[in-house]
Design a protein around this motif. Structure first.
Motif, PDB file in Angstrom:
ATOM      1  N   MET A  55       0.645  -1.010   0.084  1.00  0.00           N
ATOM      2  CA  MET A  55      -0.062   0.052  -0.014  1.00  0.00           C
ATOM      3  C   MET A  55       0.827   1.002   0.623  1.00  0.00           C
ATOM      4  O   MET A  55       0.385   2.611  -0.815  1.00  0.00           O
ATOM      5  N   GLU A  56       1.821   1.138   1.226  1.00  0.00           N
ATOM      6  CA  GLU A  56       2.822   2.318   1.082  1.00  0.00           C
ATOM      7  C   GLU A  56       3.679   2.551  -0.218  1.00  0.00           C
ATOM      8  O   GLU A  56       3.806   3.781  -0.835  1.00  0.00           O
ATOM      9  N   GLU A  57       3.689   1.598  -1.114  1.00  0.00           N
ATOM     10  CA  GLU A  57       5.053   1.831  -2.174  1.00  0.00           C
ATOM     11  C   GLU A  57       3.934   2.035  -3.658  1.00  0.00           C
ATOM     12  O   GLU A  57       4.104   2.888  -4.504  1.00  0.00           O
ATOM     13  N   LEU A  58       2.558   1.368  -2.869  1.00  0.00           N
ATOM     14  CA  LEU A  58       1.405   2.190  -4.019  1.00  0.00           C
ATOM     15  C   LEU A  58       1.233   3.549  -4.202  1.00  0.00           C
ATOM     16  O   LEU A  58       0.901   4.536  -5.061  1.00  0.00           O
ATOM     17  N   GLY A  59       1.024   4.310  -2.942  1.00  0.00           N
ATOM     18  CA  GLY A  59       0.926   5.637  -2.276  1.00  0.00           C
ATOM     19  C   GLY A  59      -0.813   5.810  -2.447  1.00  0.00           C
ATOM     20  O   GLY A  59      -1.166   6.687  -2.223  1.00  0.00           O
ATOM     21  N   PHE A  60      -0.979   4.489  -1.666  1.00  0.00           N
ATOM     22  CA  PHE A  60      -2.245   4.547  -2.314  1.00  0.00           C
ATOM     23  C   PHE A  60      -2.442   6.301  -0.439  1.00  0.00           C
ATOM     24  O   PHE A  60      -1.656   5.427   0.752  1.00  0.00           O
ATOM     25  N   GLU A  61      -3.282   6.556  -0.719  1.00  0.00           N
ATOM     26  CA  GLU A  61      -3.711   7.994   0.964  1.00  0.00           C
ATOM     27  C   GLU A  61      -4.275   7.654   2.147  1.00  0.00           C
ATOM     28  O   GLU A  61      -3.878   7.262   3.341  1.00  0.00           O
ATOM     29  N   ASP A  62      -5.139   6.335   1.924  1.00  0.00           N
ATOM     30  CA  ASP A  62      -5.914   5.865   2.680  1.00  0.00           C
ATOM     31  C   ASP A  62      -5.982   4.378   2.893  1.00  0.00           C
ATOM     32  O   ASP A  62      -6.511   3.724   2.206  1.00  0.00           O
ATOM     33  N   LYS A  63      -4.178   4.170   3.365  1.00  0.00           N
ATOM     34  CA  LYS A  63      -3.716   3.114   3.073  1.00  0.00           C
ATOM     35  C   LYS A  63      -4.237   1.331   3.896  1.00  0.00           C
ATOM     36  O   LYS A  63      -4.869   0.775   3.139  1.00  0.00           O
ATOM     37  N   GLU A  64      -4.946   1.620   5.228  1.00  0.00           N
ATOM     38  CA  GLU A  64      -5.695   0.867   5.881  1.00  0.00           C
ATOM     39  C   GLU A  64      -6.904   0.528   5.571  1.00  0.00           C
ATOM     40  O   GLU A  64      -7.372  -0.407   5.069  1.00  0.00           O
ATOM     41  N   ARG A  65      -8.088   1.427   4.583  1.00  0.00           N
ATOM     42  CA  ARG A  65      -9.035   1.223   3.903  1.00  0.00           C
ATOM     43  C   ARG A  65      -8.635   0.254   2.673  1.00  0.00           C
ATOM     44  O   ARG A  65      -9.455  -0.521   2.655  1.00  0.00           O
ATOM     45  N   VAL A  66      -7.981   0.790   2.633  1.00  0.00           N
ATOM     46  CA  VAL A  66      -7.318   0.274   1.283  1.00  0.00           C
ATOM     47  C   VAL A  66      -7.047  -1.779   0.987  1.00  0.00           C
ATOM     48  O   VAL A  66      -7.714  -2.226   0.438  1.00  0.00           O
TER      49      VAL A  66
END
Length: 209
Positions: A55-66
């Motif tokens: 999730m961090e490498e893909l740069g998603f804003e709401d990591k926990e939700r995604v």
């Protein structure tokens, strides 16, 4: 052969073939979040990453939700997790020898229930150290050290079996011997001096003869 009293296993890519069930849902997540249709070959590099690191490498804003949605898609994947051929025989043989067996994995407790408990594999395990159990995760040694503490064994008495660089580095930092599981590994890069290299699950038994 060294007389190990215990063995800890990684799960994904070591005990379980979870490649398709993790990567196809990830492709779906990426398309939902970015509108981009990634190919399987593009996401395969994430196979050995801990979930939140993806999730961090893909740069998603709401990591926990995604991440929670990805876990749901993985759990709904029809084919599910498949135990690599020969591992049930390994578990049974080591159990008969009185070897302590445990899981040390970055899986969540929910995923463990779906992939391991539902298949009855937990009956062979004396412990399961999962993502929820520690603040630090592999390659940090905290999960392995917690596992050793739980079973009251020393680092040189337990072998760790894994398929990734993070597994190898965690074992090194915990001062544990490491067996590299080649059958499920995506890359050997950085795994320079494993204690053992195993070609197939049943090779584990040769270390406990």
């Amino acid at each position: 052969m060294k007389g190990y009293k215990g063995v800890f296993y990684d799960l994904d890519g070591t005990v379980l073939n979870t490649l398709d069930m993790n990567m196809y849902p990830l492709m779906k997540i990426i398309e939902e979040e970015t509108g981009e249709a990634w190919r399987f070959e593009q996401v395969i590099k994430f196979a050995s990453y801990p979930g939140m690191a993806v999730m961090e490498e893909l740069g998603f804003e709401d990591k926990e939700r995604v991440y929670a949605r990805w876990v749901r898609y993985v759990n709904e994947y029809e084919e599910g997790a498949v135990v690599f051929e020969g591992f049930v025989d390994v578990f049974e043989a080591l159990a008969s020898k009185g070897i302590v067996q445990g899981i040390v994995s970055a899986k969540t407790r929910e995923q463990y229930e779906v992939d391991v408990v539902r298949q009855g594999l937990d009956r062979f395990m004396q412990l399961a150290i999962l993502a929820d159990d520690t603040k630090q995760h592999k390659p940090h040694p905290e999960p392995l050290l917690l596992g050793l503490n739980r079973v009251n064994l020393l680092a040189d008495e337990v072998l760790y079996i894994g398929d990734s660089l993070a597994d190898y580095q965690a074992a090194q930092q915990a001062q544990m011997d490491f067996a590299y599981a080649k059958w499920g590994s995506m890359s050997a890069e950085g795994i320079l001096h494993p204690t053992y290299v195993l070609q197939q699950p049943k090779d584990v038994l040769t270390l406990f003869e």
